[in-house]
Design a protein around this motif. Structure first.
Motif, PDB file in Angstrom:
ATOM      1  N   VAL A   1      86.957  67.119  54.467  1.00 35.41           N
ATOM      2  CA  VAL A   1      87.613  65.933  54.996  1.00 35.41           C
ATOM      3  C   VAL A   1      88.507  65.323  53.930  1.00 35.41           C
ATOM      4  O   VAL A   1      88.250  65.483  52.722  1.00 35.41           O
ATOM      5  CB  VAL A   1      86.578  64.887  55.483  1.00 35.41           C
ATOM      6  N   GLY A   2      89.549  64.651  54.363  1.00 33.37           N
ATOM      7  CA  GLY A   2      90.443  63.966  53.446  1.00 33.37           C
ATOM      8  C   GLY A   2      91.085  62.790  54.145  1.00 33.37           C
ATOM      9  O   GLY A   2      90.814  62.514  55.317  1.00 33.37           O
ATOM     10  N   PRO A   3      91.973  62.082  53.459  1.00 30.42           N
ATOM     11  CA  PRO A   3      92.631  60.923  54.072  1.00 30.42           C
ATOM     12  C   PRO A   3      93.472  61.283  55.291  1.00 30.42           C
ATOM     13  O   PRO A   3      93.642  60.466  56.191  1.00 30.42           O
ATOM     14  CB  PRO A   3      93.506  60.372  52.939  1.00 30.42           C
ATOM     15  N   ARG A   4      94.001  62.504  55.315  1.00 27.42           N
ATOM     16  CA  ARG A   4      94.801  62.947  56.465  1.00 27.42           C
ATOM     17  C   ARG A   4      93.992  63.958  57.265  1.00 27.42           C
ATOM     18  O   ARG A   4      93.567  64.993  56.736  1.00 27.42           O
ATOM     19  CB  ARG A   4      96.115  63.580  56.006  1.00 27.42           C
ATOM     20  N   MET A   5      93.766  63.656  58.544  1.00 29.22           N
ATOM     21  CA  MET A   5      93.022  64.552  59.421  1.00 29.22           C
ATOM     22  C   MET A   5      93.924  65.036  60.538  1.00 29.22           C
ATOM     23  O   MET A   5      94.691  64.252  61.114  1.00 29.22           O
ATOM     24  CB  MET A   5      91.795  63.825  59.985  1.00 29.22           C
ATOM     25  N   GLU A   6      93.856  66.308  60.840  1.00 24.65           N
ATOM     26  CA  GLU A   6      94.748  66.907  61.826  1.00 24.65           C
ATOM     27  C   GLU A   6      94.403  66.398  63.228  1.00 24.65           C
ATOM     28  O   GLU A   6      93.245  66.384  63.638  1.00 24.65           O
ATOM     29  CB  GLU A   6      94.648  68.430  61.770  1.00 24.65           C
ATOM     30  N   SER A   7      95.430  65.992  63.978  1.00 22.48           N
ATOM     31  CA  SER A   7      95.218  65.371  65.291  1.00 22.48           C
ATOM     32  C   SER A   7      94.581  66.333  66.277  1.00 22.48           C
ATOM     33  O   SER A   7      93.786  65.920  67.135  1.00 22.48           O
ATOM     34  CB  SER A   7      96.553  64.852  65.843  1.00 22.48           C
ATOM     35  N   ALA A   8      94.900  67.620  66.183  1.00 28.31           N
ATOM     36  CA  ALA A   8      94.319  68.593  67.120  1.00 28.31           C
ATOM     37  C   ALA A   8      92.803  68.650  66.956  1.00 28.31           C
ATOM     38  O   ALA A   8      92.063  68.766  67.947  1.00 28.31           O
ATOM     39  CB  ALA A   8      94.933  69.974  66.902  1.00 28.31           C
ATOM     40  N   ALA A   9      92.332  68.556  65.732  1.00 33.76           N
ATOM     41  CA  ALA A   9      90.890  68.583  65.489  1.00 33.76           C
ATOM     42  C   ALA A   9      90.230  67.319  66.023  1.00 33.76           C
ATOM     43  O   ALA A   9      89.149  67.365  66.616  1.00 33.76           O
ATOM     44  CB  ALA A   9      90.611  68.729  63.998  1.00 33.76           C
ATOM     45  N   LEU A  10      90.881  66.171  65.838  1.00 28.35           N
ATOM     46  CA  LEU A  10      90.321  64.923  66.355  1.00 28.35           C
ATOM     47  C   LEU A  10      90.255  64.957  67.882  1.00 28.35           C
ATOM     48  O   LEU A  10      89.292  64.463  68.483  1.00 28.35           O
ATOM     49  CB  LEU A  10      91.174  63.739  65.884  1.00 28.35           C
ATOM     50  N   GLN A  11      91.251  65.550  68.521  1.00 30.31           N
ATOM     51  CA  GLN A  11      91.231  65.674  69.974  1.00 30.31           C
ATOM     52  C   GLN A  11      90.114  66.623  70.411  1.00 30.31           C
ATOM     53  O   GLN A  11      89.440  66.373  71.422  1.00 30.31           O
ATOM     54  CB  GLN A  11      92.583  66.171  70.467  1.00 30.31           C
ATOM     55  N   ARG A  12      89.912  67.701  69.656  1.00 29.44           N
ATOM     56  CA  ARG A  12      88.837  68.651  69.985  1.00 29.44           C
ATOM     57  C   ARG A  12      87.477  67.962  69.913  1.00 29.44           C
ATOM     58  O   ARG A  12      86.641  68.104  70.817  1.00 29.44           O
ATOM     59  CB  ARG A  12      88.876  69.834  69.015  1.00 29.44           C
ATOM     60  N   ILE A  13      87.260  67.201  68.846  1.00 28.70           N
ATOM     61  CA  ILE A  13      85.981  66.510  68.682  1.00 28.70           C
ATOM     62  C   ILE A  13      85.804  65.446  69.760  1.00 28.70           C
ATOM     63  O   ILE A  13      84.735  65.313  70.360  1.00 28.70           O
ATOM     64  CB  ILE A  13      85.898  65.891  67.277  1.00 28.70           C
TER      65      ILE A  13
END
Length: 270
Positions: free
Chosen positions: A113-125
């Motif tokens: 994890v880091g300060p920038r998280m990929e939007s596709a992964a957030l949508q998947r979760i």
């Protein structure tokens, strides 16, 4: 808020291990056992997970509130040194905490994890968090979780069942349900691009203030932490050293020998 404690309660050398979004403190059983000779290990069940109570207001499931909970827990712990292992959400909490003025965090492991998280992964979760799930047996739950958690990488049957059992609770009707409040996903589902951008800016500001020695772990197939973000984290703030694990996505579970070895070497080195 409940927490799991390992090792000598009089030991002032303390390690906090904080889990991901839908998980709980028992995820760190293997890591904790391997470090009890050196550390007093504290593994919280963040609010709404595990044995901890659920919040009446789902908007309380947010990083600032989690950080406040950790500050309160730290006030109960007599720690002369504090180290941190945070997986996914637990890493975000660690960054925010370690970025506070006068932070006690000495060494920190950020797990995929880091300060920038990929939007596709957030949508998947966000697509599976809070679904009304129920399974007739622990084995059926384990099979489902193996599919949606494919990013955790390969595990033996025994390892996977050890990760699955604490995740579940009986529903009183002979079945099993996840041991978390379905409302923890509200903030994720209502996130706008503007809110996400603001959150990223605040996390980078916190990261740049960190003085703790920092190790960044990344699954080679992670869809949440990109190679570019990992590289940037190595150039600014605490200049994290990055270790990548092949055959793993989001996120390494820290139960495999190679993953345990990297974390132990970092935490225990002089």
């Amino acid at each position: 808020m409940a927490y799991w404690e390992w090792g000598d309660p009089a030991n002032s050398r303390v390690l906090f291990c904080v889990h991901g979004l839908t998980r709980q403190g028992r995820d760190f059983d293997v890591l904790a056992r391997s470090l009890v000779s050196t550390y007093r290990v504290i593994c919280p069940d963040m609010a709404g997970r595990g044995q901890s109570e659920w919040l009446t207001d789902p908007h309380g499931y947010a990083i600032p509130h989690y950080v406040a909970d950790m500050v309160t827990l730290l006030a109960r712990i007599n720690a002369s040194t504090l180290d941190w292992v945070g997986t996914s959400m637990g890493g975000l909490i660690g960054m925010a905490l370690a970025g506070l003025p006068g932070s006690a965090v000495r060494r920190m492991v950020l797990n995929d994890v880091g300060p920038r998280m990929e939007s596709a992964a957030l949508q998947r979760i966000g697509a599976y968090v809070g679904l009304p799930l129920r399974w007739p047996t622990v084995e059926a739950a384990a099979e489902y979780l193996r599919v949606v958690s494919a990013g955790f990488g390969p595990h033996t049957h025994e390892q996977w069942m050890a990760l699955t059992r604490p995740y579940l609770k009986e529903d009183g009707q002979g079945g099993f349900v996840p041991r978390y409040d379905p409302q923890i996903g509200v903030a994720l589902k209502t996130m706008t691009p503007e809110i996400a951008q603001m959150g990223e800016q605040l996390l980078w500001q916190a990261y740049d203030r960190i003085t703790a020695q920092t190790l960044l772990l990344r699954g080679a197939q992670s869809d949440l932490l990109s190679v570019q973000t990992a590289q940037e984290m190595g150039l600014r703030g605490p200049k994290a050293r990055c270790v990548t694990f092949e055959g793993v996505g989001h996120a390494p579970t820290l139960v495999q020998d190679d993953q345990l070895g990297v974390v132990r070497e970092f935490l225990l080195s002089a």
